[in-house]
Design a protein around this motif. Structure first.
Motif, mmCIF file in Angstrom:
data_model
loop_
_atom_site.group_PDB
_atom_site.id
_atom_site.type_symbol
_atom_site.label_atom_id
_atom_site.label_comp_id
_atom_site.label_asym_id
_atom_site.label_seq_id
_atom_site.Cartn_x
_atom_site.Cartn_y
_atom_site.Cartn_z
ATOM 1 N N ASP A 272 26.978 7.054 115.808
ATOM 2 C CA ASP A 272 26.625 7.008 114.388
ATOM 3 C C ASP A 272 25.136 6.691 114.221
ATOM 4 N N VAL A 273 24.571 7.279 113.190
ATOM 5 C CA VAL A 273 23.194 6.969 112.824
ATOM 6 C C VAL A 273 23.240 6.046 111.609
ATOM 7 N N LEU A 274 22.661 4.865 111.739
ATOM 8 C CA LEU A 274 22.733 3.864 110.677
ATOM 9 C C LEU A 274 21.358 3.628 110.073
ATOM 10 N N THR A 275 21.374 3.411 108.777
ATOM 11 C CA THR A 275 20.160 3.006 108.078
ATOM 12 C C THR A 275 20.429 1.673 107.403
ATOM 13 N N SER A 312 17.183 -1.463 124.271
ATOM 14 C CA SER A 312 16.571 -2.570 123.530
ATOM 15 C C SER A 312 17.553 -3.120 122.507
ATOM 16 N N ASP A 313 17.583 -4.441 122.390
ATOM 17 C CA ASP A 313 18.386 -5.055 121.345
ATOM 18 C C ASP A 313 17.678 -4.987 119.989
ATOM 19 N N LEU A 314 16.386 -4.791 120.010
ATOM 20 C CA LEU A 314 15.668 -4.522 118.756
ATOM 21 C C LEU A 314 15.791 -3.031 118.508
ATOM 22 N N VAL A 315 16.580 -2.668 117.499
ATOM 23 C CA VAL A 315 16.904 -1.255 117.318
ATOM 24 C C VAL A 315 16.108 -0.595 116.209
ATOM 25 N N SER A 316 15.606 -1.406 115.298
ATOM 26 C CA SER A 316 14.858 -0.820 114.183
ATOM 27 C C SER A 316 13.895 -1.859 113.636
ATOM 28 N N PHE A 317 12.713 -1.416 113.267
ATOM 29 C CA PHE A 317 11.764 -2.314 112.612
ATOM 30 C C PHE A 317 10.807 -1.484 111.771
ATOM 31 N N THR A 318 10.288 -2.133 110.756
ATOM 32 C CA THR A 318 9.352 -1.420 109.878
ATOM 33 C C THR A 318 7.898 -1.687 110.248
ATOM 34 N N HIS A 319 7.668 -2.757 111.040
ATOM 35 C CA HIS A 319 6.261 -3.042 111.351
ATOM 36 C C HIS A 319 6.117 -3.938 112.569
ATOM 37 N N ILE A 320 5.529 -3.388 113.594
ATOM 38 C CA ILE A 320 5.019 -4.209 114.699
ATOM 39 C C ILE A 320 3.667 -3.627 115.077
ATOM 40 N N VAL A 335 7.893 -3.724 101.583
ATOM 41 C CA VAL A 335 8.834 -3.985 100.495
ATOM 42 C C VAL A 335 8.527 -3.025 99.358
ATOM 43 N N SER A 336 9.502 -2.205 99.015
ATOM 44 C CA SER A 336 9.321 -1.264 97.925
ATOM 45 C C SER A 336 10.442 -1.482 96.921
ATOM 46 N N ASN A 337 10.066 -1.859 95.728
ATOM 47 C CA ASN A 337 11.053 -2.161 94.685
ATOM 48 C C ASN A 337 12.090 -3.172 95.174
ATOM 49 N N GLY A 338 11.614 -4.139 95.896
ATOM 50 C CA GLY A 338 12.489 -5.217 96.346
ATOM 51 C C GLY A 338 13.348 -4.872 97.538
ATOM 52 N N VAL A 339 13.099 -3.744 98.172
ATOM 53 C CA VAL A 339 13.939 -3.327 99.297
ATOM 54 C C VAL A 339 13.055 -2.919 100.482
ATOM 55 N N ILE A 340 13.443 -3.388 101.656
ATOM 56 C CA ILE A 340 12.818 -2.923 102.893
ATOM 57 C C ILE A 340 13.783 -1.946 103.549
ATOM 58 N N THR A 341 13.394 -0.705 103.666
ATOM 59 C CA THR A 341 14.243 0.300 104.300
ATOM 60 C C THR A 341 13.831 0.442 105.759
ATOM 61 N N CYS A 342 14.698 -0.010 106.638
ATOM 62 C CA CYS A 342 14.391 0.065 108.062
ATOM 63 C C CYS A 342 14.667 1.478 108.563
ATOM 64 N N PRO A 343 13.865 1.980 109.487
ATOM 65 C CA PRO A 343 14.110 3.314 110.038
ATOM 66 C C PRO A 343 15.509 3.394 110.654
ATOM 67 N N SER A 344 16.105 4.558 110.564
ATOM 68 C CA SER A 344 17.469 4.711 111.084
ATOM 69 C C SER A 344 17.494 4.520 112.596
ATOM 70 N N PHE A 345 18.636 4.133 113.095
ATOM 71 C CA PHE A 345 18.826 4.011 114.535
ATOM 72 C C PHE A 345 20.223 4.530 114.876
ATOM 73 N N THR A 346 20.396 4.881 116.135
ATOM 74 C CA THR A 346 21.662 5.466 116.581
ATOM 75 C C THR A 346 22.393 4.501 117.496
#
Lengths: 550, 497
Positions: A272-275, A312-320, A335-346
């Motif tokens: 599954d691909v999760l967001t 990796s146990d770190l599967v998604s991040f928006t900024h490193i 943060v956009s409109n109060g939401v951080i959308t993390c990139p999808s991961f499988t």
């Protein structure tokens, strides 16, 4: 492998080309001098009130080489350690000073000082690392300038060796000549006696993670830490898979860390691909998602360049460091409109079904699942948050079985339910069939994973037991197991009984003795024996009440 | 441990006084004498310079510089030096004289803002007053004239110097050149304007916006201000020259109170961060509230007007009266002087301060207390110490007593407005909560509705319950009950107005 070897191996792995510097107190040439230091300028250790300050430290035998029950190994089996007498006359920053034979030059990178610290039972405050040094280009400057103070992110465990990690950074022109380990950051004003703390295995490396942890899934602050800011809160997690509706979890915001693993899980299948979306009030913050694929009690982030490496146990991040987990550039204001959308991961194909600890973190530029501890960007100060929940990686179908005496659990087609597969996450109806002379009181459902094993593995709940009373069954003796219970393997135990005996209404008290009300529901014969359905048939009178056993 | 040769062992023993053969640690059995019976400090405690800084209490901020002539708040560093064109020679003596009339004890002058234009003839950059063609600019040396005026007026002084420099070619270029060649030398130059400075102010801006940067016109930023500006060694250097100069903000010796509206938390610890601080903070970092006294920005802008004296007095109560210091901004205009309207309101504020907080009734009261600490050899901890106007004497209870009651009684009913309490913070901030009650007859008591939690350096409680009103409470008796304290409480002054 002995703990010392483990430490060495981790050190080498973490060094990544930069040589680790270490002090084990096994050799005298690892330091040039040992004494004490206090940042308080009126300390008797500075003013001369206590003259022989060297007596407050000594290299001694390691007081605790024992195997730790949790680790399964001795965290510190070495021979010698540094002992410090924590004087009640020193301030909260009184500590052991270790003068270095070679100064530490950090350059522009943040490095990590690991220190093993052992404190007696009852002493649980955070600890501190101070460093003294100077600029290399100022020959006139004393080596005594305080260059940094780094507080441990949380209290340490008393009575055990703890590996405490202090992130340190300086200007590139600075060299550190002395380290000061402060074992007790609390005010000593109520102390009437001193205590001895022990220090060992100091190592400067690039490894930001503790060499070992005395607890599963640690965070770099006390788990009861309340928010210190009013303008920022991490409030909600939403997980969406391809073709499925979002699974949303809202939570209270009293504390920075929330453990929801016993109440909330996310369902998904291998492949599954999760967001993941994280709701956060505040700006200039980023999102991080971890899954402990190895179920080893910790989240190990592995990067391959700018993106997560395989496993990796770190599967998604928006900024490193200017990039997200897809390798796209970002300034970190995610943060956009109060939401951080993390990139999808499988979820990797072939991932065994089961529960996996999942962590969602709002933080700033930090791969460490425990939260940023850099002095100018702590997760706490930035108003971030950490939430743990469980990821349930499941197959399309799960096993359901029953096993009991004195009756059968049937499928709705009246065939005996021994073991079969049913769809995951769908309700399922069963039929109770007591053996002749028996009735049923209900069922016990155990559902989840590893049903024959411990309920909690690495603090992750594997299965749950629910008891369904007969009263919840239909008149035709059927019961529909809710879909939420079909969250893994389902095991049914039918509760069949030979009968209910001769019972009086539960609400009736049969007698009174003094002021105490006796609420025994049961009926007894003249010999005091409890009457059951197998007792002689007949009519019984007790306390002017009639009971019938037919 | 590796075996040592005898020679090495002897050497180490003499050098370190360590017992290398010891297998277990033998504790030192040492008890320090306490002839004065002083309470043990509750750590953290302030340094000597932090104590002196706290005593400044109320001081001015003077935002003046290139922005005064560009109508900006943040210049981009590309301003022509000729733009800095004072219509008169800037007059810091006029600034300080005006704010002294309001009861302020000192001031901080901005001598370089983010645009990088230096208001003194520095050797570190040509982007300074000497490069302006304006005759008044060429006579401008704000650090020098400000320091001289402050000393003449008996006031404390210090400087704001922006670490962020949008003019410098070096700033944020990935090297240490800016810190080594520009910023640290600038701070040394400024420190040398007087070894009696009380504060140096560093705005924590870390860039991000486009700047001139020697003509590159780039957006630059830095990630870690502490290491980039080498704050530990900046601190060490400035202290070596001006030992009582507190390093604000990134310097870690005094903290931003968390807002620019002029208020601190009613609960306010001298440790931690923000408006409220933290009871469990491990180092002393008392709050400073920076607030604007005028209607526009930090710098002077045409058409601005000052807040009223009553508004400024409320700010004073909600900052100085809540264990913070107040740095109140009055921006000089293009003439290099404070506008007359500002000077007028400063005089009105001074009058209001004198009228409302100028007459302390506490020394006239009969004092009773639930407990006094046992005397030391040469000093006592009697309750009368709280009204003797001596900040070095104080009242305390015995160890283990963390609650106490102090009662003040006058010979007649008085109109009471404020109670001011000051802890002896040299021994740490201790009081966690207290109450204040008043009575006309000693039998019926009315509790003050204000929140009464921490005290710290100074706490001013309006007896009417609100800082926005000036209403008396009629009372012949006033009772202060300390209901919780980290250790035995210590108060050096209690005043009643």
């Amino acid at each position: 492998m002995k703990a010392k070897h483990i430490l060495l191996a981790i050190s080498l792995l973490g060094s990544a080309g930069l040589q680790a510097q270490s002090i084990s107190f096994e050799k005298e040439d690892e330091y040039t001098s040992l004494s004490v230091y206090d940042t308080w300028e009126e300390s008797p250790f500075r003013t001369g009130g206590i003259s022989d300050i060297h007596r407050y430290v000594a290299v001694v035998d390691n007081p605790d080489k024992e195997v730790d029950e949790f680790l399964g190994t001795a965290p510190n089996p070495t021979g010698k350690v540094l002992a410090l007498q924590r004087s009640r006359y020193g301030s909260n920053t009184f500590g052991a000073r270790i003068d270095l034979p070679q100064p530490i030059r950090l350059g522009t990178a943040t490095r990590y000082v690991h220190v093993l610290i052992y404190k007696p039972e009852g002493e649980t405050t955070p600890v501190l690392l101070t460093a003294l040094g100077k600029r290399t280009d100022w020959p006139y400057q004393s080596r005594e300038a305080e260059q940094l103070w780094v507080k441990s992110a949380s209290d340490i465990v008393a009575g055990k060796w703890n590996d405490v990690v202090f992130p340190i950074s300086t200007n590139p022109n600075v060299e550190l000549h002395s380290l000061v380990v402060v074992p007790d950051l609390s005010s000593p004003h109520n102390r009437t006696t001193d205590f001895v703390a022990y220090i060992d295995e100091i190592e400067v490396s690039d490894n930001s993670l503790p060499r070992y942890s005395l607890s599963n899934y640690p965070v770099n602050f006390d788990k009861g830490q309340a928010y210190t800011r009013t303008d920022r809160r991490f409030t909600k997690i939403s997980v969406t898979g391809a073709g499925s509706s979002a699974q949303t979890i809202s939570f209270g915001t009293q504390t920075v860390y929330r453990d929801l693993t016993q109440t909330h899980f996310i369902s998904a299948k291998a492949g599954d691909v999760l967001t993941v979306k994280l709701s956060q009030s505040g700006v200039w913050m980023s999102g991080y998602v971890y899954v402990d694929w190895g179920n080893d009690g910790k989240f190990t982030p592995l990067l391959n360049g700018k993106v997560p490496a395989d496993g990796s146990d770190l599967v998604s991040f928006t900024h490193i460091d200017g990039y997200n987990s897809k390798g796209a550039a970002t300034n970190g204001n995610n943060v956009s409109n109060g939401v951080i959308t993390c990139p999808s991961f499988t979820i990797p194909q072939g991932t065994p079904s089961g529960v996996y600890r999942m962590r969602c973190k709002v933080d700033w530029n930090c791969a460490d699942a425990g939260g940023n501890v850099a002095s100018d960007n702590t997760l706490i100060a930035n108003g971030g948050g950490v939430v743990d929940l469980l990821l349930n990686v499941h197959d399309d179908e799960v096993k359901i079985s029953s096993n009991q005496l004195n009756g059968d659990v049937l499928n709705t087609d009246s065939t005996t339910l021994v073991s079969r597969l049913i769809p995951y996450g769908k309700s399922h109806t069963i039929l109770m069939a007591p053996a002749p002379g028996f009735t049923y009181k209900g069922i016990v459902l155990r559902h989840g994973y590893n049903l024959d094993g411990e309920r909690f593995v690495r603090d992750n709940m594997q299965w749950t037991t629910d008891t369904i009373a007969a009263s919840r069954f239909r008149e035709d003796n059927t019961f529909t197991i809710p879909a939420s219970y079909v969250n893994g393997e389902v095991r049914i135990e039918g509760l069949f009984d030979i009968g209910t005996g001769v019972q009086s209404p539960a609400s009736q008290a049969l007698s009174k003795e003094g002021t105490a009300v006796v609420t025994d529901e049961r009926c007894y014969d003249l010999s005091g024996r409890f009457l059951t359905s197998s007792s002689p048939k007949g009519i019984y009178i007790q306390n002017n009440k009639k009971y019938i056993n037919n | 441990m590796r075996k040592l040769s005898i020679a090495t062992a002897v050497m180490c023993l003499s050098a370190f006084s360590m017992n290398l053969s010891a297998q277990t640690f033998t504790m030192v059995d040492e008890t320090l004498p306490s002839p004065e019976n002083e309470p043990a400090p509750v750590h953290p405690v302030p340094s000597k310079r932090q104590l002196m800084w706290n005593e400044t209490e109320f001081y001015a901020f003077f935002h003046y510089g290139m922005n005064t002539y560009t109508n900006k708040e943040w210049g981009n560093g590309g301003e022509d030096p000729n733009t800095f064109a004072p219509t008169k020679v800037p007059n810091p003596r006029q600034w300080l004289t005006a704010v002294k009339a309001a009861g302020m004890k000192g001031g901080i002058a901005v001598v370089k803002h983010h645009d990088g234009f230096c208001l003194w003839p520095t050797a570190t950059t040509t982007h300074n007053v000497t490069s302006s063609s304006n005759a008044n600019a060429k006579q401008t040396n704000i650090p020098d004239s400000f320091a001289v005026a402050a000393r003449d007026l008996g006031m404390k002084y210090g400087f704001y110097v922006s670490p962020w420099d949008r003019n410098s070619q070096y700033w944020g270029d990935g090297t240490s050149n800016y810190t080594n060649k520009v910023f640290l030398p600038q701070c040394v130059e400024l420190a040398k304007f007087g070894d009696d400075q009380f504060e140096m102010w560093f705005d924590g801006a870390t860039g991000g916006d486009q700047g001139y940067h020697g003509g590159a016109w780039e957006a630059r930023s830095i990630s870690n201000a502490t290491t980039y500006y080498d704050v530990p060694n900046l601190r060490d250097t400035v202290h070596a020259i001006s030992p009582n100069c507190v390093m604000w903000g990134v310097g870690d010796e005094a903290r931003w109170i968390g807002n620019e509206q002029g208020w601190a938390g009613e609960t306010n610890w001298a440790m931690g961060s923000g408006e409220y601080g933290s009871e469990t903070g491990w180092y002393w970092k008392a709050g400073e509230s920076d607030a604007k006294a005028t209607s526009a920005g930090w710098f002077w802008h045409s058409g601005e007007s000052p807040k009223s004296a009553a508004e400024l007095f409320k700010i004073y109560l909600e900052t100085v009266g809540r264990n913070a210091t107040l740095i109140l901004n009055f921006p000089p205009d293009k003439s290099g002087e404070l506008p007359a309207t500002d000077v007028k309101v400063l005089q009105e504020l001074g009058t209001m301060m004198a009228n409302r907080l100028g007459t302390d009734l506490a020394p006239q009261a009969k004092l009773t207390v639930s407990e006094e600490r046992a005397n030391g050899a040469t000093r006592n901890y009697a309750i009368r110490n709280i009204t003797d106007q001596d900040k070095d004497t104080y009242w305390a209870t015995n160890d283990g007593t963390t609650t106490a009651t102090i009662t003040m009684e006058w010979d007649a009913v008085r109109d009471l407005y404020y109670v001011s309490l000051m802890e002896y913070i040299r021994l740490g901030q201790r009081v966690k909560s207290f109450t204040i009650e008043t009575s006309t007859d000693g039998e019926h008591w009315t509790k003050c509705p204000a929140t009464t939690t921490t005290i710290g350096y100074k706490r001013i409680i309006p007896l009417c319950g609100t800082t926005g009103s000036y209403r008396p409470v009629k009372a012949r008796l006033l009772r202060i009950t300390i209901t919780d304290s980290k250790a035995c409480p210590t108060l050096h002054t209690v005043s009643v107005y």
